[in-house]
Write a protein that holds these residues in place. Structure first.
Motif, PDB file in Angstrom:
ATOM      1  N   ALA A  45      16.489  16.827  32.849  1.00 61.15           N
ATOM      2  CA  ALA A  45      16.321  16.613  31.414  1.00 61.15           C
ATOM      3  C   ALA A  45      15.308  17.588  30.828  1.00 61.15           C
ATOM      4  CB  ALA A  45      15.868  15.180  31.140  1.00 61.15           C
ATOM      5  N   ASN A  46      14.442  18.115  31.640  1.00 57.55           N
ATOM      6  CA  ASN A  46      13.434  19.050  31.139  1.00 57.55           C
ATOM      7  C   ASN A  46      13.166  20.086  32.218  1.00 57.55           C
ATOM      8  OD1 ASN A  46      11.296  20.445  30.142  1.00 57.55           O
ATOM      9  ND2 ASN A  46       9.866  18.706  30.118  1.00 57.55           N
ATOM     10  N   TRP A  99       6.703   7.648  36.881  1.00 55.51           N
ATOM     11  CA  TRP A  99       6.758   8.662  35.819  1.00 55.51           C
ATOM     12  C   TRP A  99       7.134   8.016  34.481  1.00 55.51           C
ATOM     13  CZ3 TRP A  99       5.315  13.660  36.691  1.00 55.51           C
ATOM     14  CH2 TRP A  99       5.684  14.631  35.766  1.00 55.51           C
ATOM     15  N   VAL A 126       9.564  18.958  22.825  1.00 58.76           N
ATOM     16  CA  VAL A 126       9.426  17.833  23.759  1.00 58.76           C
ATOM     17  C   VAL A 126       9.541  18.295  25.204  1.00 58.76           C
ATOM     18  CG1 VAL A 126      10.275  16.178  22.075  1.00 58.76           C
ATOM     19  CG2 VAL A 126      11.872  17.209  23.676  1.00 58.76           C
ATOM     20  N   LYS A 127       9.992  19.515  25.406  1.00 61.64           N
ATOM     21  CA  LYS A 127      10.121  20.003  26.787  1.00 61.64           C
ATOM     22  C   LYS A 127       8.785  20.548  27.270  1.00 61.64           C
ATOM     23  CE  LYS A 127      14.998  20.390  26.897  1.00 61.64           C
ATOM     24  NZ  LYS A 127      16.188  21.152  27.173  1.00 61.64           N
ATOM     25  N   TYR A 162       4.171   6.916  31.444  1.00 63.66           N
ATOM     26  CA  TYR A 162       4.247   7.682  30.198  1.00 63.66           C
ATOM     27  C   TYR A 162       4.531   6.761  29.013  1.00 63.66           C
ATOM     28  CZ  TYR A 162       3.395  12.311  32.000  1.00 63.66           C
ATOM     29  OH  TYR A 162       2.769  13.396  32.535  1.00 63.66           O
ATOM     30  N   ARG A 163       5.261   5.698  29.255  1.00 60.46           N
ATOM     31  CA  ARG A 163       5.428   4.701  28.183  1.00 60.46           C
ATOM     32  C   ARG A 163       4.086   4.066  27.844  1.00 60.46           C
ATOM     33  NH1 ARG A 163      11.077   1.506  29.416  1.00 60.46           N
ATOM     34  NH2 ARG A 163      12.381   3.340  29.148  1.00 60.46           N
ATOM     35  N   ARG A 165      20.259  10.763  23.169  1.00 59.11           N
ATOM     36  CA  ARG A 165      19.856  12.158  23.306  1.00 59.11           C
ATOM     37  C   ARG A 165      19.434  12.409  24.744  1.00 59.11           C
ATOM     38  NH1 ARG A 165      19.530  14.639  18.191  1.00 59.11           N
ATOM     39  NH2 ARG A 165      20.117  16.393  19.481  1.00 59.11           N
ATOM     40  N   ALA A 166      20.103  13.365  25.375  1.00 59.04           N
ATOM     41  CA  ALA A 166      19.803  13.634  26.784  1.00 59.04           C
ATOM     42  C   ALA A 166      18.627  14.572  26.919  1.00 59.04           C
ATOM     43  CB  ALA A 166      21.024  14.242  27.455  1.00 59.04           C
ATOM     44  N   SER A 167      18.253  15.205  25.822  1.00 58.87           N
ATOM     45  CA  SER A 167      17.232  16.246  25.916  1.00 58.87           C
ATOM     46  C   SER A 167      15.828  15.688  25.765  1.00 58.87           C
ATOM     47  CB  SER A 167      17.488  17.280  24.831  1.00 58.87           C
ATOM     48  OG  SER A 167      17.547  16.627  23.582  1.00 58.87           O
ATOM     49  N   ILE A 168      15.697  14.378  25.678  1.00 54.93           N
ATOM     50  CA  ILE A 168      14.369  13.796  25.493  1.00 54.93           C
ATOM     51  C   ILE A 168      13.817  13.427  26.865  1.00 54.93           C
ATOM     52  CG2 ILE A 168      13.049  12.028  24.298  1.00 54.93           C
ATOM     53  CD1 ILE A 168      14.601  13.240  22.182  1.00 54.93           C
ATOM     54  N   PRO A 169      12.846  14.148  27.365  1.00 55.34           N
ATOM     55  CA  PRO A 169      12.311  13.797  28.687  1.00 55.34           C
ATOM     56  C   PRO A 169      11.486  12.522  28.611  1.00 55.34           C
ATOM     57  CG  PRO A 169      11.168  15.711  27.798  1.00 55.34           C
ATOM     58  CD  PRO A 169      12.213  15.343  26.798  1.00 55.34           C
ATOM     59  N   VAL A 170      11.341  11.870  29.754  1.00 55.32           N
ATOM     60  CA  VAL A 170      10.611  10.600  29.744  1.00 55.32           C
ATOM     61  C   VAL A 170       9.131  10.796  29.479  1.00 55.32           C
ATOM     62  CG1 VAL A 170      12.226   9.374  31.194  1.00 55.32           C
ATOM     63  CG2 VAL A 170      10.323  10.576  32.229  1.00 55.32           C
ATOM     64  N   THR A 171       8.651  12.017  29.565  1.00 57.97           N
ATOM     65  CA  THR A 171       7.233  12.225  29.246  1.00 57.97           C
ATOM     66  C   THR A 171       6.957  11.910  27.790  1.00 57.97           C
ATOM     67  OG1 THR A 171       7.802  14.550  28.954  1.00 57.97           O
ATOM     68  CG2 THR A 171       6.712  13.951  30.994  1.00 57.97           C
ATOM     69  N   MET A 172       7.998  11.810  26.964  1.00 61.35           N
ATOM     70  CA  MET A 172       7.807  11.364  25.589  1.00 61.35           C
ATOM     71  C   MET A 172       7.302   9.928  25.566  1.00 61.35           C
ATOM     72  SD  MET A 172       8.470  13.089  22.729  1.00 61.35           S
ATOM     73  CE  MET A 172       9.497  12.340  21.479  1.00 61.35           C
ATOM     74  N   GLY A 173       7.622   9.190  26.600  1.00 65.78           N
ATOM     75  CA  GLY A 173       7.128   7.816  26.696  1.00 65.78           C
ATOM     76  C   GLY A 173       7.876   6.835  25.834  1.00 65.78           C
ATOM     77  N   LEU A 174       9.090   7.179  25.422  1.00 69.73           N
ATOM     78  CA  LEU A 174       9.819   6.288  24.524  1.00 69.73           C
ATOM     79  C   LEU A 174      10.327   5.067  25.278  1.00 69.73           C
ATOM     80  CD1 LEU A 174      11.783   8.951  22.497  1.00 69.73           C
ATOM     81  CD2 LEU A 174       9.610   7.869  21.983  1.00 69.73           C
ATOM     82  N   ARG A 209       2.128   6.385  25.782  1.00 70.18           N
ATOM     83  CA  ARG A 209       2.595   6.438  24.393  1.00 70.18           C
ATOM     84  C   ARG A 209       2.075   5.230  23.613  1.00 70.18           C
ATOM     85  NH1 ARG A 209       6.327   9.495  21.733  1.00 70.18           N
ATOM     86  NH2 ARG A 209       6.688   8.721  19.636  1.00 70.18           N
ATOM     87  N   ASN A 215      14.621  13.682  35.933  1.00 74.19           N
ATOM     88  CA  ASN A 215      13.584  14.054  34.974  1.00 74.19           C
ATOM     89  C   ASN A 215      13.470  15.561  34.860  1.00 74.19           C
ATOM     90  OD1 ASN A 215      12.930  11.451  34.349  1.00 74.19           O
ATOM     91  ND2 ASN A 215      11.396  11.276  35.962  1.00 74.19           N
ATOM     92  N   VAL A 270      13.625  19.761  19.837  1.00 76.42           N
ATOM     93  CA  VAL A 270      14.045  19.669  21.240  1.00 76.42           C
ATOM     94  C   VAL A 270      13.170  20.527  22.139  1.00 76.42           C
ATOM     95  CG1 VAL A 270      15.936  20.147  22.820  1.00 76.42           C
ATOM     96  CG2 VAL A 270      16.407  19.095  20.626  1.00 76.42           C
TER      97      VAL A 270
END
Lengths: 1091, 635
Positions: free
Chosen positions: B625-626, B108, B177-178, B112-113, A782-791, B116, B622, B174
């Motif tokens: 993506a957002n 970044w 998460v933005k 953020y990881r 999924r390209a719409s998941i920004p890294v701020t999700m922290g996954l 989480r 980044n 979607v």
């Protein structure tokens, strides 16, 4: 459509039941019909009619009806399975296991046609006879009349699906690797070879291109029904192959369900035939030599340009080579002190010799038939061997194959086939392998030290070779690397298979049952044995007396004795079972066949390295096929595969893959009769269906529905305690490498195929096919998941879609002339293209960044305008964000005109990296006992990129793969060699050539210049003379004297000529040009048979 | 009928056959269930204490490894140490090559990881059955602290950032998460709030230092909070008018353009609370006083060792927080030079990372005032030559000719820097009464510590001595013994200087501000700020004004915390970077063999620093993506 399939899945069990019921009723009806006919016959026999019955087309002329009996045999024995037909009708039967047949013919004037694969058909007029015994003559020409398809065979003339079969004779190339014979041989196959190293020279091949971005894009390979790897396939001997089919469209591959989407290659091995023992052998000896070698600059130029590379970037920098050293080296002063090594010449030979031998014995009688073969291939590398070591460090790959196929008639109706085969590779070679040696040569410095120092007075008691090195001994001395030791590996494949066929015609005619159980074991291990070479460096040099001292660098670590290291030990086992119910019957003009097959397969790997990977790989499925044809004019076929894959969640586990097709033989229509002499065959075919691919993501993604958690990840460890440095308290951490997703399922290909077959004058055959495919449910991140999700792992879903289309055409022309001369020509052409139709990507501001509409293998990169003229121009141009740059560095185009070069300026550049066009053409001709053939092969619409980092002169370059694998080369000081082409054409402050081949020199990798761009893009198209062969068959008279039945000697050569604009290395190697080169082979061979 | 029954029979048999096959299919439905139970999932991390502890350590594992060149942009991304050609790392930031495509030092993704994982821990830790409640509370507090630390680290780099209070579910919408960036004030207050929550359950001290030293304690939390609030009050974040234009797509301003004094007041009380607690826990400024002392050392050397060891002696009395995820072995190897003339061929020591002349110039004169303010120090004649006498023998090799520049400087100059002719105390030679035997450096062209000998060695004429433990010894072969220590993240002197700074900013000069400044100066062997300026400065009343004292505190801080990766952030925080980081990097004329020619400053590099450089660029991909994330100004 998806919904329909979902519904179908839910209703699948009833569906299968329905299918079974239908099949049963068909059988029932046929049985009933057949019996009815029989009873009618009996009735009429007993009660001869006295009135005229109305005759319809399908009815038998009862007045003259007659029963014919007989036995069919060949020169040796009876022949079961021979088709006996009344010419011009669909009335016919086949001989039973004792070669006998009984056939009711409508009248006395008919002609019977006896035909069987491998034999010339024979026509005999009935003319009152009631007993007709026939002896058939073998014929090699008709071999391709019957085509092996999934779980069975079909007559070429009855085919609905799209299957290419390769004439086995064409696979006999002067190579020990079968994959190298594929390119250009079969319409619909894209193949190319990137390396010429023995054991590692498998070609990449795809059926109708690549329309997936799963990890597996190569076709499913089945040898005698057993799924095997590319390497197992590569080791197969062409002499042992009976048939070779490539299945391309949905109807031919749907029976493989979730694994058939990338096409299927189906190979069967030879069986024995009734007759005396027939012994044949083939011997070959070949010389192989690189097609083209990369040229390196001479050592003097190397030093001068090395200095230039440093000074042009930093005028105050310290150069590595003094003017004195350069001058002295050029003058040829003491070569020990001023070395100038041509490492490549020292390490590699110009050519090498390889041998191949193959022996087979076949024959048998009424109860059993056998085919036993053995082969031995020896492939050598092109590395030199130092005579002072007693081991051989050149590549020596010996490959042995033993095969035994036994056919046993257990009872009249029960038939058993036992196939046992083993393939064994024994390899000995340099510790790093051939490619590794090329890598090291390309990373070594030619002028720092000689390969080794001669024994001088202070070292007269030294027993080891005094290898040269420099500084701390971390430089690469390729000579030491080559001669320090050797590596052995053994690879084996053992295969055992038993197949049982039961004729169930006692239940109903045409019904048979077959079951096959198959298991194989593969293993691989390697061991390296090597010295830690003693490295010496120059300690002092007195120019006046021309004397020098050398000193050892690595006394502490060097050894005079061999060390040892073990490589991977890979073992895997596979179990496979298939059970099949087959129904095949023709009555009058109707031909009906049905097939229901159940398969299960398990594969286990030792040392998988991870719990999830260690679990068995399983497949389970049920497939079916029904074909119907009427009067050799109309054909219909329906197939399905219902497959499960353990990779997916229960709710997504099973998939249903139906397909259907129609064919129309126009040339068999009555109205076509006037044209039949010109157009001997005209046929149209069309198919549509679904096929799946479960090899998505990467092989390590075993179970998408489970999360993958590493509960003991050293990369996530933390340490505490005040004893830092001497045993602090540390615990490993937890990493999630996959998030559970129950919805992930396979990709599905929706395939359409339309084909035209045309035969002209019985000489020219044309097959043209056009196909389209829509691949849905492609797994994407999924390209719409920004890294701020922290996954910590990508989120994926089956959201991608791609479409592909293409054409494959093959032409065949054969002509015999009256004077004993014959000529045949053939050609094929494959065009396969694809594009994304749905691609999840970020919202780009620039339309050209979207992948939609671009090929899956499309590369995105920068447009290189030219080189900057000078620093001032660089400073006044849009900012390039890849590190330092100036005059002579690559100037990129600011596509979006935002004043700087960023990822937003990357556009699709060049052709896809997988060729879109592959073609081959050739001819064979014979006159009396001589034959001559030539074959050309080419590909087009492919781009590749010169690896700018790997070729960056003087740079310390380590590839990403080497870094990822923590390769041993990371311990060395790497200095890239200087390609001669770069030395000849680069931007320099004196010659400011803004279109030079290489930009301004740099002693390190200049990130500005190594971006993927049009600067290093090259056209991968080429046309090459793939093979040329001249043979001579000994005349019969001499053969008789020699007590042989066949003897042919031949010379052939492969890769003789290549036409391409690219000259740095063999263009087929693509961007990998510094590796082990593709080989040109000259070969002489002998083929003998005794009967 | 007979026929029919036969047919029936046959078809029944065939049906049975088929149904048998079908039943095999059905019975094998479980054939594909190859996965046994109890395959590890994330739930396994919280089924028992030992596993949960692994997850706690996982949360710690994201702490940047500050002692590692490749993990700490503040070491060499500014102007404190200059590069060797072949080393990339973050010199590229210093050289102005920072970019949006692949920003150097980008954190970044990594942090953020980390955040989480902290949230996963906080969501699940209550499930662990076999834990004492107090321990559970302690772990929660530690993880909350880490969450605050990771947020702070991002704010310091990128300015306003999206706050992640709770994890979004994997299958979140979607649009959800933005996220957008939160205003910088919200960021700081959320960080402070997290620390406040953490302080409730953190231990005051580590009871089991062998296993737990480095874990978060209450003094760490309070000191860190003090630092956070000082950052929040500093000009970069407090009333920064340069950043007015930085707004979210919906128009929310991310910076408050008006400076608020209250932020300094809050910083003052936070610093005070932290200092009080540290004192209560027995922390005090370090001074050299070993259990075993072989030689009676002079005060000069003792002062130098007090300065050096306050950083390089592990877990000394002023270390509030040291990062045990990183040690300094590699850094010490990189910085150490070949001081021992016996062993010049080792390659473990590299002699890299050279302080430029402006850093050497920063250090005070022996009177504790800037060299350009000292009445007795000939600033204009600083490049003239001078030969060391007996008085200088513990600083500069006796009879060695060097520049005035290197003479009569404060003890920290000699404790922190190695230079041509400078004594390199320790490293195997500990008896300072035999001054002629002490190691010293020779750093002119092709001398043992000079430029031109190898591919490495100094590029300015100076070496960092401060981070080298004085007991490191070069030996035979490639032997270099390193006494390593965890990277100090917070020392008491740092906290004192933060307090002094906050006091001065909130209420101008005060006795309390002087006192804390003087504590640090005293350990450095200097007189009080009042005495030094009154007696020796050409600007004797400087310390009595807020601006004057601000300058003094800033310089004191830059000297005291030199080479500890603080200057990089402090210059930005004070908004002084645009001034300082546009000055050229200079060195001695290294390719000269004579003193006359050598002691002339030459320019090595002219860096540029613009407004945009105060913050990191957000990586282009980044933003692609957002699109709700706005790029920092100027990038």
């Amino acid at each position: 459509m998806n919904q329909i399939i979902d519904n179908m899945k839910k209703k699948l069990l009833p569906f299968i039941l329905l299918w079974v019921v239908l099949l049963n009723s068909a059988i029932y009806l046929n049985v009933a019909y057949g019996n009815a006919m029989h009873s009618t016959e009996t009735y009429f026999k007993n009660n001869p009619p006295n009135g005229n019955l109305e005759r319809t087309e399908n009815q038998i002329d009862l007045k003259q009806k007659k029963e014919i009996r007989g036995t069919v045999r060949d020169s040796a024995d009876i022949l079961p399975g021979v088709s006996v037909k009344v010419k011009g009708t669909a009335i016919g039967t086949t001989t039973d296991l004792s070669g006998k047949y009984i056939l009711d013919v409508p009248n006395d004037n008919v002609v019977l046609v006896f035909s069987m694969v491998g034999y010339t058909s024979q026509e005999i007029a009935v003319k009152g006879k009631e007993l007709i015994d026939v002896s058939l003559q073998p014929d090699d020409k008709n071999l391709d009349e019957v085509v092996v398809v999934g779980f069975g065979t079909q007559k070429r003339t009855d085919m609905v699906g799209s299957v290419t079969s390769i004439n086995v004779g064409e696979l006999k190339t002067p190579s020990s690797n079968l994959t190298n014979a594929l390119a250009g041989r079969a319409a619909g196959v894209i193949a190319y070879q990137r390396s010429g190293e023995p054991g590692l020279d498998n070609a990449d091949f795809f059926v109708r291109g690549v329309t997936t971005f799963g990890y597996k894009s190569s076709p499913l390979i089945l040898i005698d029904g057993m799924e095997l790897s590319t390497t197992d396939f590569a080791r197969l001997q062409p002499d042992d192959i009976a048939s070779f089919s490539i299945m391309k469209d949905a109807t031919s591959t749907a029976v493989y369900g979730a694994r058939g989407a990338n096409g299927v290659i189906l190979i069967t091995t030879k069986q024995g035939a009734v007759g005396k023992a027939k012994l044949s052998f083939r011997l070959e000896n070949s010389i192989s030599t690189p097609t083209r070698d990369v040229e390196l600059a001479d050592p003097i130029t190397y030093m001068k340009l090395s200095n230039e590379a440093i000074l042009t970037r930093n005028p105050l920098g310290q150069v590595l080579y003094s003017e004195d050293k350069i001058a002295s080296t050029a003058d040829g002063a003491n070569p020990i002190v001023y070395p100038a090594n041509d490492w490549k010449d020292m390490i590699f030979k110009d050519y090498t010799m390889n041998q191949r031998a193959n022996l087979s014995i076949s024959g048998g009688g009424g109860v059993a038939r056998y085919y036993v073969s053995g082969s031995y291939n020896k492939d050598n590398g092109i590395l030199n061997v130092d005579q002072r070591n007693n081991f051989n460090n050149n590549i020596d790959l010996k490959s042995y194959t033993l095969r035994s196929n036994i056919d046993i008639d257990v009872t009249k109706s029960t038939h058993m086939i036992v196939r046992l085969s083993g393939n064994f590779d024994d390899y000995s070679g340099p510790v790093d392998g051939g490619a590794g040696m090329y890598r090291k040569v390309m990373a070594s410095n030619p002028v720092l030290f000689p390969a080794y120092y001669p024994i001088d007075a202070p070292h007269q008691f030294v027993k080891h070779i005094m290898y040269g090195n420099y500084d701390q001994g971390k430089y690469i001395n390729p000579y030491a690397e080559l001669t320090k030791g050797y590596k052995d590996y053994s690879r084996s494949l053992m295969l055992a298979q038993v197949e049982l066929k039961q004729d169930l015609s006692m239940l109903t005619e045409g019904l048979s049952f077959r079951t096959m159980v198959n298991t194989n074991r593969t293993s691989y291990f390697d061991v390296s044995r090597y010295y830690n070479p003693y490295l010496y460096t120059l300690a002092g040099y007195d120019r006046l007396t021309d004397t020098y001292n050398i000193t050892n660098i690595n006394e502490e670590t060097a050894t005079e004795y061999l060390g040892y290291s073990e490589g991977p030990k890979d073992i895997s086992s596979t179990f496979y079972m298939e059970s099949m119910l087959n129904y095949n019957r023709s009555f009058n003009k109707h031909n009906l066949s049905g097939l229901l097959v159940y398969i299960m397969r398990q594969n286990l790997t030792a040392n998988a390295g991870d719990l999830q990977l260690s679990l068995p790989f399983r497949n389970l499925g049920i497939s079916g096929r029904t074909t119907y044809s009427y009067d050799s004019r109309y054909y219909a076929e329906f197939n399905f595969g219902y497959n499960g894959s353990e990779r997916f969640h229960e709710s997504q586990r099973f998939g249903f893959f139906p397909s259907a097709g129609l064919a129309w033989s126009i040339s068999n229509e009555k109205f076509f009769a006037p044209f039949k002499s010109t157009v001997t065959n005209l046929r149209l075919r069309a198919t549509y269906g679904l096929v799946g691919n479960d090899a998505i993501g990467s092989p390590s993604d075993r179970f998408f529905y489970l999360s993958n958690v590493n509960m003991n990840d050293a990369g996530k460890s933390a340490s505490f305690g005040n004893q830092v440095g001497s045993g602090p308290y540390s615990l490993n951490g937890v990493t999630i490498s996959r998030y559970a997703n129950e919805d992930i399922t396979w990709e599905t290909g929706y395939k359409k195929n339309a084909a035209l077959e045309l035969g002209l004058f019985d000489k020219l055959n044309i097959q043209a096919e056009y196909y389209t495919e829509t691949r849905k449910n492609i797994l994407m991140t999924r390209a719409s998941i920004p890294v701020t999700m922290g996954l910590s792992a990508p989120i994926r879903a089956n959201v991608g879609e791609a479409a592909s289309k293409g054409t494959d055409i093959s032409l065949d022309y054969q002509q015999s002339l009256s004077n004993g001369m014959w000529f045949s020509a053939r050609g094929n052409f494959t065009y396969a293209t694809n594009k994304y139709t749905v691609y999840e990507e970020p919202e780009y501001n620039e339309y050209y960044r979207s992948h939609i509409g671009s090929s899956i293998q499309q590369v995105y990169g920068y447009i290189a305008e030219r080189l900057f003229i000078d620093d001032a121009e660089a400073a006044n141009s849009p900012k390039q964000n890849f590190g330092e740059y100036g005059g002579g560095d690559i100037k990129y185009l600011d596509v979006n005109r935002d004043g700087q070069i960023t990822e937003a300026d990357q556009v699709p550049i060049g052709n896809p990296t997988v060729p879109e066009i592959v073609y081959g053409f050739g001819f064979s001709m014979g006159f009396k006992n001589f034959d001559f053939s030539a074959f050309f092969q080419g590909l087009a619409n492919e781009s590749f990129w010169i690896d700018a980092e790997a070729t960056s002169p003087f740079a310390p370059y380590y590839s990403d793969a080497e870094k990822a694998a923590n390769s041993s080369i990371l311990n060395y000081t790497v200095q890239n060699q200087l390609l001669k082409a770069y030395a000849d054409s680069h931007w320099s402050e004196d010659v400011r050539d803004v279109y030079a081949l290489w930009p301004r020199l740099s002693s390190t990798i200049n990130a500005n210049n190594t971006q993927t761009s049009t600067w290093f893009m090259r056209n991968g198209s080429f046309l090459r003379l793939k093979q040329i062969e001249l043979g001579y068959k000994l005349p019969q008279k001499i053969l008789e004297k020699l007590h042989t039945s066949y003897l042919r000697v031949y010379v052939n050569a492969s890769n003789l000529l290549t036409l391409s604009k690219f000259k740095l290395w063999d263009v087929e190697m693509g961007g990998n040009g510094l590796g082990y080169p593709i080989q040109k082979v000259f070969n002489i061979g002998l083929n003998v048979s005794f009967n | 009928m007979k026929h029919n029954s036969k047919v029936m029979k046959k078809s029944i048999i065939s049906s049975v056959y088929l149904l048998t096959i079908l039943s095999i299919v059905c019975s094998c439905k479980n054939y594909l269930d190859v996965v046994p139970d109890n395959v590890a999932t994330i739930d396994n991390a919280f089924t028992m204490r030992t596993q949960a502890q692994k997850f706690l350590f996982t949360c710690y594992s994201y702490m940047p490894k500050d002692g590692d060149l490749a993990d700490n942009p503040a070491l060499v991304g500014g102007d404190e140490m200059w590069e060797i050609d072949t080393r990339g790392a973050y010199f590229n930031i210093a050289k102005g090559l920072q970019n949006v495509v692949s920003p150097y030092g980008d954190r970044w993704t990594a942090l953020y990881r980390g955040i989480r994982d902290c949230n996963i821990f906080l969501e699940n830790i209550d499930k662990v059955p076999d834990m004492e409640e107090t321990e559970k509370r302690r772990w929660i507090a530690e993880v909350k602290f880490l969450k605050a630390y990771y947020h702070f680290y991002l704010v310091r780099m990128y300015g306003p950032i999206p706050i992640v209070k709770e994890n979004l579910p994997i299958n979140a919408d979607v649009e959800a998460v933005k996220v957008t960036r939160d205003p910088v004030d919200s960021c700081f207050s959320y960080i402070a709030q997290l620390i406040n929550e953490a302080t409730e359950s953190l231990p005051e001290t580590i009871i089991d230092p062998t296993n737990e030293a480095g874990r978060i304690t209450l003094p760490i939390a309070l000191s860190f909070k003090a630092k956070v609030l000082v950052y929040a009050a500093s000009p970069l974040f407090n009333g920064n008018t340069d950043q007015v234009a930085l707004k979210n797509p919906d128009g929310t301003a991310l910076f408050n353009p008006t400076s608020e004094k209250e932020k300094w007041n809050a910083a003052v009380s936070a610093c005070k609370a932290a200092i009080d607690l540290c004192h209560r826990m027995g922390l005090k400024l370090y001074s050299y006083n070993p259990d075993f002392q072989q030689y009676a050392l002079t005060d000069t050397i003792v002062t130098q060792l007090s300065i050096r060891n306050s950083v390089a002696e592990k877990w000394n009395s002023e270390i509030i927080w040291a990062n045990t995820q990183t040690n300094t072995t590699a850094l010490q190897q990189l910085m150490a030079t070949w001081w021992d003339p016996l062993y010049l061929d080792g390659t473990v020591t590299r002699g890299e990372l050279s302080p430029p002349l402006k850093i050497a110039e920063l250090f005070y004169s022996q009177h504790g005032v800037p060299i350009n303010e000292d009445k007795d120090w000939d600033y204009n004649g600083r490049y003239k030559l001078r030969t060391a006498t007996d008085d200088d023998k513990l600083y500069i090799r006796k009879d060695y000719t060097s520049a005035y520049f290197n003479f009569d400087r404060e003890p920290r100059y000699y404790a922190d820097l190695g230079f041509d002719g400078g004594i390199y105390y320790g490293q195997g030679k500990y008896d300072d009464s035999k001054s002629s035997e002490l190691f010293y450096l020779e750093a002119k062209f092709k001398q043992r510590n000079g430029f031109g000998k190898f591919n490495f060695l100094t590029v300015t004429g100076y070496y960092v001595k401060k981070l080298i433990h004085y007991q490191n010894v070069i030996g035979t072969g490639n032997n270099y013994s390193v006494t390593t220590y965890p990277w100090p993240l917070m020392r008491l002197s740092d906290l004192y200087l933060l307090y002094a700074e906050a006091l001065n900013e909130s209420a101008g000069p005060s006795e309390e501000a002087y006192d804390y400044l003087n504590l640090v100066r005293e350990r450095a062997g200097l007189q009080s700020v009042q005495d030094s300026w009154s007696n020796y400065s050409i600007n004797p009343s400087k310390y009595t004004t807020q601006e004057g004292l601000r300058a003094i505190i800033h310089q004191e801080r830059l000297i005291e915390l030199a080479f500890e990766a603080n200057r990089f952030w402090d210059l930005r925080r004070w908004k002084e970077a645009a001034n300082e980081l546009n000055k050229p990097i200079t060195s001695w004329d290294l390719s000269q063999e004579t003193a006359e020619a050598y002691y002339r400053p030459v320019v090595v590099f002219s860096p540029t620093f613009g407004t945009k450089n105060y913050f990191w660029p957000i990586k282009d991909s980044n933003i692609t993506a957002n699109r709700n994330i706005v790029q920092n100004l100027g990038w």
